[in-house]
Design a protein around this motif. Structure first.
Motif, PDB file in Angstrom:
ATOM      1  N   ILE A   1      -9.167 -16.240 -22.326  1.00 47.04           N
ATOM      2  CA  ILE A   1      -8.045 -16.171 -22.397  1.00 47.04           C
ATOM      3  C   ILE A   1      -7.276 -16.987 -24.332  1.00 47.04           C
ATOM      4  O   ILE A   1      -7.195 -18.321 -22.774  1.00 47.04           O
ATOM      5  CB  ILE A   1      -6.792 -15.650 -21.711  1.00 47.04           C
ATOM      6  CG1 ILE A   1      -6.801 -14.251 -20.955  1.00 47.04           C
ATOM      7  CG2 ILE A   1      -5.027 -15.162 -22.097  1.00 47.04           C
ATOM      8  CD1 ILE A   1      -6.908 -13.968 -19.090  1.00 47.04           C
TER       9      ILE A   1
ATOM     10  N   GLY B   1      -5.712 -11.015 -17.054  1.00 49.76           N
ATOM     11  CA  GLY B   1      -5.526 -10.527 -18.004  1.00 49.76           C
ATOM     12  C   GLY B   1      -4.799  -9.494 -18.202  1.00 49.76           C
ATOM     13  O   GLY B   1      -4.911  -9.268 -19.209  1.00 49.76           O
TER      14      GLY B   1
ATOM     15  N   ASN C   1       0.304 -11.722  -9.315  1.00 50.24           N
ATOM     16  CA  ASN C   1      -0.234 -13.450  -9.126  1.00 50.24           C
ATOM     17  C   ASN C   1       1.140 -14.074  -9.721  1.00 50.24           C
ATOM     18  O   ASN C   1       0.696 -15.830  -9.096  1.00 50.24           O
ATOM     19  CB  ASN C   1      -1.488 -13.435 -10.590  1.00 50.24           C
ATOM     20  CG  ASN C   1      -2.183 -12.137  -9.894  1.00 50.24           C
ATOM     21  OD1 ASN C   1      -2.764 -12.021  -8.902  1.00 50.24           O
ATOM     22  ND2 ASN C   1      -2.971 -11.714 -10.708  1.00 50.24           N
TER      23      ASN C   1
ATOM     24  N   ILE D   1       2.938 -16.966 -14.021  1.00 56.72           N
ATOM     25  CA  ILE D   1       4.288 -17.152 -15.236  1.00 56.72           C
ATOM     26  C   ILE D   1       4.901 -17.218 -15.138  1.00 56.72           C
ATOM     27  O   ILE D   1       5.981 -16.799 -14.147  1.00 56.72           O
ATOM     28  CB  ILE D   1       3.622 -16.160 -16.106  1.00 56.72           C
ATOM     29  CG1 ILE D   1       1.725 -16.255 -16.724  1.00 56.72           C
ATOM     30  CG2 ILE D   1       4.061 -16.810 -17.948  1.00 56.72           C
ATOM     31  CD1 ILE D   1       2.095 -14.901 -17.274  1.00 56.72           C
TER      32      ILE D   1
HETATM   33  S1  SF4 Z   1      -4.276 -13.765 -16.411  1.00 57.44           S
HETATM   34 FE1  SF4 Z   1      -1.934 -13.192 -17.011  1.00 57.44          FE
HETATM   35  S2  SF4 Z   1      -1.305 -11.758 -15.653  1.00 57.44           S
HETATM   36 FE2  SF4 Z   1      -3.573 -13.182 -14.730  1.00 57.44          FE
HETATM   37  S3  SF4 Z   1      -3.190 -13.814 -12.951  1.00 57.44           S
HETATM   38 FE3  SF4 Z   1      -3.171 -15.031 -15.086  1.00 57.44          FE
HETATM   39  S4  SF4 Z   1      -0.970 -15.899 -16.062  1.00 57.44           S
HETATM   40 FE4  SF4 Z   1      -1.444 -14.285 -14.380  1.00 57.44          FE
END
Ligand code: SF4
Ligand code: SF4
Length: 958
Positions: free
Chosen positions: A150, A204, A173, A176
């Motif tokens: 990512i 994602g 999760n 952020i």
């Molecule tokens: S990929 Fe994005 S949505 Fe998934 S845990 Fe990491 S920061 Fe959070």
């Protein structure tokens, strides 16, 4: 057009762009307009998240002094809404222009990929504006490329918070947030850490949510991601865990490769994916795929393990300095193994398989033959495989990895309620006021199911998490019970003791729908919380608290995993859970029931298909003469085996003693997945003939006489049944490489070489036969499974998703009642002592699957979790003199492995955890092969080990 709301709900009527609309009270203008077919543009909004109304792109004219944000403003009776007047559109164009002015120029930034999903650029096009301004990054917000798959471009971020809500509200999760002030404000991972170093689990979801390309997928395996319009979209299902998330693969046909995957709406996954589903598909393109049939060379006999690791050097003897040659990616060394085989044509290889299996059968009878199928294969392949073993060799010696995962749960469920399938779906947790999650690490093993649990808690469901490890689920629990390993029966007996003492049982349910309650009550009376506290290590008040919460729940559901089943007391553990639900009336109504979370993508389906030694398809008893007669008729084969066959572990034992001499292994790798590898090694070496059909050269294939190159999940059509009983269609995405072939065709070719005369022409045709012999699957067809699949049983698949809650009136037992079976607590078979003072628990990591043959060949998954580690409590690590990353030597009575230390506050004192995916430190070299007497499942979750520092080796040395 008038949109009618359902009766009895308070409604409001309004006009949107001249269309009269009636909607339930509380509906937003944006949702009402969407339902009426009117598109109002948004940037910060997504209907899956709570609206925040920060971007103002959705403003509409409601005749007030200021425009209203349609995503948050509720409809009102008599309201007149204009969604796209010239002035509203001018507003939006100006807003878009301002946002664009601050965007980085895409062409200057090679890390940016273009899928055509950039909603801001789409708006620019709509309003006829020039592209991004490409201003220098004066904000200094910069980029973050620390995650392997990512890319974060903070300069492209418009702070709409869609990623924040996706991470928090959808996946639970909570990674952020925001950091900085004013112009320097940016999204932040944890405490403003680089994404790759944060607690991000790379699901994602934030990438899927981002409307501006601030969060994008990096190309995997160097394949650039082209615009979605140039790619083929193939709707399929994730090939990893039992959740079975629906997804779409976007395929670059020019390159013959997948470009990216995205979640697709389906009731059980709602467009969510975890890291494996979203980023773990490139294994199929590995240059290590088997592409040609292989036959063992004459000079490579007598048989035995071929590669260094498998020869036993994983268990490095004491006194060596710990240095080992690093195998590429910790995988089978092809250079060491392949010279022992020669390439062959399919004709030659299949002829040899048929001839040798027939000879062994002729010489040794049905007991000399056995087959291991795979829960990774489709229903059609599982069905044909067991049919081949049963009708071709007249034996029920056919099994698969369910034996290693939920066999004890299934034994208890059949005994207790007459059915091994879940009584409700995991999504039904939304209707529960209490959910127990026990012996399971769903954030790693069933990540999307765990997102439903976390969401339910946000909506008021009480989550009780019971496990020896404080896995991430503990962070989301209202009550967490970190009990000692192997003490589940004592714990649940004590909870039931308290439920009964407090008068919180459902007496009516017990009277009408259960048997043997008195015996259960007598047994649990001996488990007051004070006694259970001594066994489990929990405070008695914690047990009381759980009992009260469970007993007072109007609807309670239990989800469990292999922490319950993989014990020598696994069946007793599951019996307790069945009794917990039954004495409180928690089966057969919404938000209640029993759900053993299935491991592999098709372990439910493979079991349904009869890929188990005690049952024909649809769980019909193999030793029932009437059942046998029915299948002899259906399959036109007299003389089927009248007795139950051997299980996985029994087959290994039989091979050691010269009983089973010929084996067909389709997609299984028992060398790494079965307990006590040294024993498995001897058993595989002892076989007269072994044919392995797989996509990679596995550790088990090193013992093969013939290796057949198979198709990966991505290369064939077929159905798969998930943990919820949802039957879904997996569709062909890519062509198999080289001469690799679709598995069911290979099984059919072998069947025909031994004279079975099969003529299936497609997976669809095999499924039609499955439905015709299996009442559970009645009414299902390739045509009505559609894009989201169907739950079974399903009386009307054309109009219904299927049955969510089972056993509303009666259970599947002969008398229709739940049979309560009391269980006494028994300790594990191998307890710690002075020589082996630690308890070893084994299991999976989020990023890896089973023996790692797929996931360790996936770029993303291997990059995130590249090496084996032993997880140790900080106090234990300090006592042992081991710091994070230092090499530890872990020994049991069966072997020794050397691997890096991971200091983890999630482990209890005296316990350690080792994932079993890594051949270079194979956990199953240590595990014990003691089995549960009913389910015949090994005790993977408990054996005694010794841990020492392995000087002078350093982390990374192997
Ligand atoms: S990929 Fe994005 S949505 Fe998934 S845990 Fe990491 S920061 Fe959070
Ligand atoms: S939760 Fe399971 S099925 Fe869903 S994407 Fe992850 S591994 Fe695949």
């Amino acid at each position: 057009m008038v949109i009618q709301a359902p009766a009895k709900i308070r409604t409001v009527s309004l006009t949107i762009d001249g269309v009269q609309v009636t909607v339930p009270e509380g509906t937003t203008i944006w949702a009402a307009a969407r339902n009426a077919g009117i598109d109002i543009p948004v940037l910060c909004h997504d209907e899956r998240y709570d609206p925040v109304g920060v971007c103002r792109m959705c403003v509409v004219d409601v005749g007030a002094r200021v425009y209203a944000a349609a995503c948050v403003r509720p409809c009102e009776d008599g309201m007149v809404v204009t969604t796209a007047s010239p002035d509203v559109e001018r507003n939006r164009a100006t807003l878009t222009e301002l946002l664009l002015a601050d965007q980085p120029a895409r062409e200057r930034d090679p890390k940016q990929t273009t899928t055509g999903d950039n909603e801001l650029l789409a708006l620019a096009e709509r309003f006829g504006l020039a592209g991004p301004g490409g201003l220098p990054t004066a904000s200094g917000r910069g980029a973050d490329l620390s995650n392997p798959v990512i890319a974060v471009d903070h300069d492209a971020c418009i702070l709409c918070d869609r990623c924040v809500r996706a991470c928090d509200d959808i996946q639970g999760n909570d990674v952020i947030g925001r950091s900085g002030k004013g112009y320097a404000t940016r999204i932040a991972f944890d405490l403003n850490d680089p994404m790759g170093a944060s607690s991000c689990v790379t699901c994602g979801e934030c990438v899927a949510a981002c409307p501006t390309g601030a969060l994008t997928n990096k190309p995997i395996a160097g394949i650039p991601i082209r615009p979605r319009s140039e790619l083929d979209a193939v709707d399929s299902v994730c090939p990893y865990c039992g959740v079975g998330c629906a997804l779409t693969y976007h395929v670059d046909r020019e390159r013959g490769a997948i470009a990216f995957a995205e979640g697709r709406d389906q009731p059980g996954s709602k467009s969510r994916l975890c890291v494996k589903g979203r980023y773990g598909w490139d294994y199929a393109a590995s240059p290590q795929r088997l592409t040609t049939p292989l036959i063992r060379r004459d000079e490579a006999y007598p048989k035995g393990p071929l590669s260094t690791d498998v020869r036993g050097e994983m268990s490095r003897p004491e006194g060596q300095n710990g240095k080992r040659r690093r195998k590429p990616g910790g995988l089978v060394d092809y250079g060491e193994v392949l010279p022992h085989f020669r390439e062959a044509t399919w004709e030659e290889a299949l002829d040899l398989v048929a001839r040798r299996m027939t000879e062994i059968y002729a010489g040794g009878g049905p007991g000399a033959i056995a087959g291991f199928g795979s829960a990774k294969c489709s229903n059609e392949e599982a069905y044909l495989f067991q049919k081949l073993i049963r009708t071709g060799f007249h034996t029920n010696n056919v099994d698969h990895c369910t034996r290693l995962c939920h066999a004890s749960s299934v034994a208890a469920l059949f005994e207790g309620i007459g059915s091994g399938a879940v009584s409700t779906t995991y999504g039904d947790v939304v209707n529960a006021d209490v959910a127990i999650v026990t012996g399971s690490n769903p954030t790693a093993n069933h990540p999307v199911a765990s997102s439903f649990f976390k969401q339910a808690r946000r909506n008021g469901t009480t989550i009780i998490y019971i496990d020896p490890r404080a896995d991430k689920m503990a962070d989301h629990a209202d009550i967490f019970c970190q009990l000692k390993p192997g003490t589940d029966v004592a714990f649940y007996n004590s909870v039931m003791h308290e439920v009964i003492r407090l008068g919180l049982t459902d007496r009516d349910f017990i009277a009408r729908r259960t048997t043997n309650y008195e015996a259960l009550a007598e047994t649990v009376a001996e488990y007051p919380p004070e006694r259970a506290a001594q066994i489990t290590g929990l405070h008695p008040d914690v047990i009381r608290r759980v009992a009260r919460a469970w007993g007072e729940a109007k609807a309670g559901v239990i989800f469990w995993g292999m922490g319950i089943s993989q014990h020598t007391t696994g069946t007793d553990n599951a019996r307790c859970l069945i009794a917990m639900c039954a004495i409180t009336g928690n089966v057969g109504k919404p938000g209640s029931g029993l759900h053993p979370l299935r491991g592999q993508n098709n372990v439910q389906g493979a079991s349904d298909m009869g890929l188990i030694p005690m049952f024909y398809p649809d769980y019909k008893n193999a030793d029932d003469p009437d059942v046998r007669a029915r299948f002899e008729g259906l399959w036109d084969t007299p003389g089927l085996d009248p007795k139950r066959g051997l299980t996985v572990t029994e087959i290994i034992g039989s091979a050691l003693k010269g009983g089973v001499r010929g084996m067909y292994m389709m997609g299984e790798n028992p060398f790494l997945s079965d307990p006590n590898i040294n024993k498995v090694r001897k058993a595989l070496s002892a076989l007269d003939f072994l044919v392995v059909q797989d996509i990679f050269l596995t550790e088990t294939a090193e013992f093969a006489d013939v290796i057949l190159p198979a198709s990966s999940y991505l290369e064939k059509d077929g159905t798969y049944t998930n943990t919820d009983r949802r039957v879904q269609l997996g569709r062909k995405v890519l062509d198999p490489p080289g001469q690799a072939r679709v598995d069911w065709e290979v099984v059919q070719d072998i069947a025909n070489r031994i004279g079975l005369g099969w003529s299936y022409s497609s997976a669809r045709e095999i499924f039609e036969e499955i439905v015709s012999v299996m009442p559970s699957y009645t009414n299902l067809s390739y045509d009505n499974l559609g894009l989201t699949g169907k739950l079974y049983p399903n009386p009307d698949p054309e109009h219904s998703d299927g049955t969510v809650v089972m056993f509303g009136d009666k259970f599947n037992t002969d008398d229709g009642l739940a049979h309560l079976v009391p269980a006494e607590w028994l300790p594990a078979k191998e307890l710690p002592n002075d020589e082996y003072p630690y308890i070893l628990n084994t299991g999976r990591l989020l990023q890896h699957w089973h023996t790692g043959s797929m996931t360790r060949r996936s770029y993303a998954l291997d990059a995130i979790a590249p090496r084996p580690e032993v997880y140790l409590n900080p106090d234990d690590a300090a006592e042992l003199g081991l710091a994070d990353g230092e090499m530890a030597r872990v020994s049991s009575r069966r072997g020794t492995i050397v691997l890096a230390t991971r200091v983890s506050h999630r482990e209890g004192r005296g316990n350690c955890f080792i994932p079993f995916h890594f051949r270079e430190a194979a956990a199953n070299l240590l595990t014990i092969d003691e089995i549960d007497p009913f389910g015949k499942i090994p005790e993977f979750k408990f054996c005694a080990v010794r841990i020492e520092a392995a000087e002078p080796a350093k982390a990374g040395d192997r």
